[in-house]
Design an enzyme around this catalytic site. Structure first.
Site, mmCIF file in Angstrom:
data_model
loop_
_atom_site.group_PDB
_atom_site.id
_atom_site.type_symbol
_atom_site.label_atom_id
_atom_site.label_comp_id
_atom_site.label_asym_id
_atom_site.label_seq_id
_atom_site.Cartn_x
_atom_site.Cartn_y
_atom_site.Cartn_z
ATOM 1 N N CYS A 37 0.959 -1.034 0.054
ATOM 2 C CA CYS A 37 -0.078 -0.121 -0.019
ATOM 3 C C CYS A 37 0.932 1.262 0.138
ATOM 4 O O CYS A 37 0.339 2.299 -0.170
ATOM 5 C CB CYS A 37 -0.883 0.073 1.372
ATOM 6 S SG CYS A 37 -2.191 -1.561 1.538
ATOM 7 N N CYS A 106 -4.969 7.083 4.861
ATOM 8 C CA CYS A 106 -3.733 5.996 4.267
ATOM 9 C C CYS A 106 -2.468 6.533 4.960
ATOM 10 O O CYS A 106 -1.742 5.540 5.107
ATOM 11 C CB CYS A 106 -3.611 6.119 2.656
ATOM 12 S SG CYS A 106 -2.553 5.133 1.925
#
Lengths: 150, 384
Positions: A37, A106
């Site tokens: 990610c 995030c």
């Protein structure tokens, strides 16, 4: 006017991160994120009289991920473990003068890594059970438009 | 320390000669090319002069085959939507390479929602289109195939002539996004067999806000915006005379100077690649030789691209670009880097340098050194 790019505080912490490194034999260790990610953070703590005595981090990630890690170690240092558990992602973002909207989730894993390190310590000293260490954190993924694609 | 700008592909400065040439169209020589009075006729003449200059750059059959647009995105949309919708009666299949620009991929995906069939052709690990796969996917119902001349993220140049031969043998029309390639390498629409070609003004050091679509004589497309009859009704709205006149002049200069300038930039680029690849665990992305002469792209393991970009800028005043997810609005890694087979964590560590006029060989050593220090700094922070 909408904020353009990163705040001064984010850039300052990104360029001069505090508390970078590794603690050998830490009392607590937390790791969150996933290199797939684009963000992986780890935090090491030592504990003295129920307070965070020393704290270090290492982070793979974007500018905000590094700044967030640096800021959260500054915020946590010297606090009692219970106080440090109360530090939220939002607190860290605010201390940094805000984060761009797409980074709020995030790249804002510093508080999660800190909490993971504290829980790791609590498990070690028998204060909580291992399964309790897993519970209660905001998820990394799952908000609309913010999946990391795998 | 004076900055080193290595992101020409995202924005280039206006050539001062172009600025001088075009400036008067904003003030003393203003006019609407559609007006029939003398001021309008002078404006129309300037517009047609620009059209002829752009046509020459790509060896178009005639100036009439150039349709001016407000930029690359508009030209790509006009090409894709305009050609697909115009030919829908003949077939509803669309093809494109996996590594097209989003201003090609997104209109294609939108057409797919409207009932077209879309297939994306894979590329190899260096970014070259899989010709056998393309051939297998092509049929007479394939009304439009879109393959870029060269890729902006990895610099790879496609075998356009071979693509064009296949498309014309088995399918129908070929659209080529030439925005990254024009002015850097020769493009000859007749020799290459291109039906529709997208061009950018700013990539040629012309004004921003101007682009063009070459439409081969005999190829029919329909408008995507509706209004007046400008640009044969394909791009309605009063022409941006200043930007288009500047675009024309930039195209004229590019035709004259691109061979020499590309050779100069390639030497600097090769020096940069050689030095930067000395960094441990650094890799070139894209093709080593079939690549744009001003283009260098890399990936570095264990670090993240946005951090590279920010460090290069803040610490060394060097401006680069990255295909890292974290620098994008969607937080998805570059579809180009995934298409060439990189894993997500590899695609995160990318850095792109595109060179231009203000670069010189003296910048190789400081840039390579700054890159090395940046990579070392971020690796020291990284748990990987």
């Amino acid at each position: 006017m909408a904020q353009i790019g990163y705040s001064k505080e984010v850039m300052e912490h990104f360029m001069n991160p505090r508390n970078v490194g590794v603690i050998e034999n830490p009392d607590g260790y937390g790791q969150v994120g996933n290199p797939v990610c684009g963000d992986l953070m780890e935090i090491f703590i030592t504990v003295k009289e129920d307070k965070i005595d020393d704290i270090k981090f290492r982070t793979f990630g974007c500018g905000s991920a590094i700044a967030v890690s640096s800021m959260v170690t500054e915020m946590a240092k010297g606090k009692t473990l219970d106080e440090a558990m109360l530090i939220t992602r939002k607190d860290v973002a605010e201390e940094l003068g805000g984060l761009p909207p797409q980074k709020m989730h995030c790249s804002n894993l510093g508080a999660d890594a800190l909490h993971a390190a504290i829980k790791n310590y609590w498990v070690k000293i028998g204060k909580i059970k291992p399964e309790e260490a897993e519970a209660g954190e905001e998820s990394h993924e799952g908000e609309e438009g913010e999946s990391c694609g795998t | 320390m004076c900055g080193i700008y290595l992101d020409y592909q995202s924005a280039s400065p206006l050539d001062p000669r172009v600025a001088e040439f075009a400036e008067s169209f904003l003030s003393s020589d203003f006019g609407n090319p559609s007006a029939l009075h003398s001021r309008g006729l002078a404006a129309k003449a300037a517009l047609e002069e620009a059209r002829a200059k752009v046509a020459k750059l790509i060896n178009a059959e005639s100036p009439e085959s150039i349709v001016f647009t407000a930029g690359v995105t508009e030209a790509n949309n006009l090409a894709i939507r305009g050609a697909a919708l115009r030919s829908a009666a003949k077939g509803k299949k669309l093809l494109a390479s996996l590594i097209e620009h989003i201003s090609v991929l997104n209109p294609l995906k939108d057409l797919k929602k409207g009932g077209f069939d879309l297939a994306l052709v894979p590329v190899d690990s260096m970014g070259i289109i899989d010709l056998a796969a393309l051939e297998g996917l092509l049929s007479k119902e394939t009304v439009l195939t879109s393959v870029m001349y060269a890729n902006s993220e990895i610099g790879t140049i496609q075998p356009i002539k071979e693509v064009s031969d296949l498309v014309h043998e088995k399918g129908q029309f070929l659209h080529v996004d030439g925005a990254a390639a024009a002015g850097k390498i020769p493009i000859d629409v007749q020799k290459d067999g291109i039906d529709l070609l997208t061009l950018s003004s700013n990539d040629l050091y012309g004004p921003q806000g101007a682009g063009a679509l070459y439409v081969r004589p005999g190829v029919r497309i329909q408008p995507v915006l509706f209004g007046g009859g400008q640009e044969k009704g394909l791009v309605p709205g009063t022409e941006n005379l200043y930007a288009l006149a500047g675009f024309g002049e930039a195209a004229r200069l590019a035709k004259l100077e691109k061979a020499e300038e590309s050779q100069r930039l390639q030497a600097i680029r090769d020096g940069l690649i050689k030095e930067i690849l000395k960094i441990e665990e650094s890799y070139l992305t894209g093709h080593p030789t079939k690549r744009l002469p001003h283009h260098a792209s890399f990936r570095f393991s264990r670090i993240e691209g946005e951090s590279i970009l920010l460090t290069m800028d803040a610490m060394f005043n060097i401006q680069v670009s990255t295909g890292s997810a974290c620098s994008s609005r969607t937080l998805e890694p570059s579809h180009v880097l995934l298409a060439i087979g990189l894993r997500h964590e590899q695609a995160h560590g990318s850095m792109v340098m595109t060179l231009g006029r203000q670069n010189n060989p003296d910048q190789i050593a400081p840039t390579a050194n700054a890159t090395k220090k940046t990579v070392e700094r971020l690796r020291a922070l990284s748990p990987l």
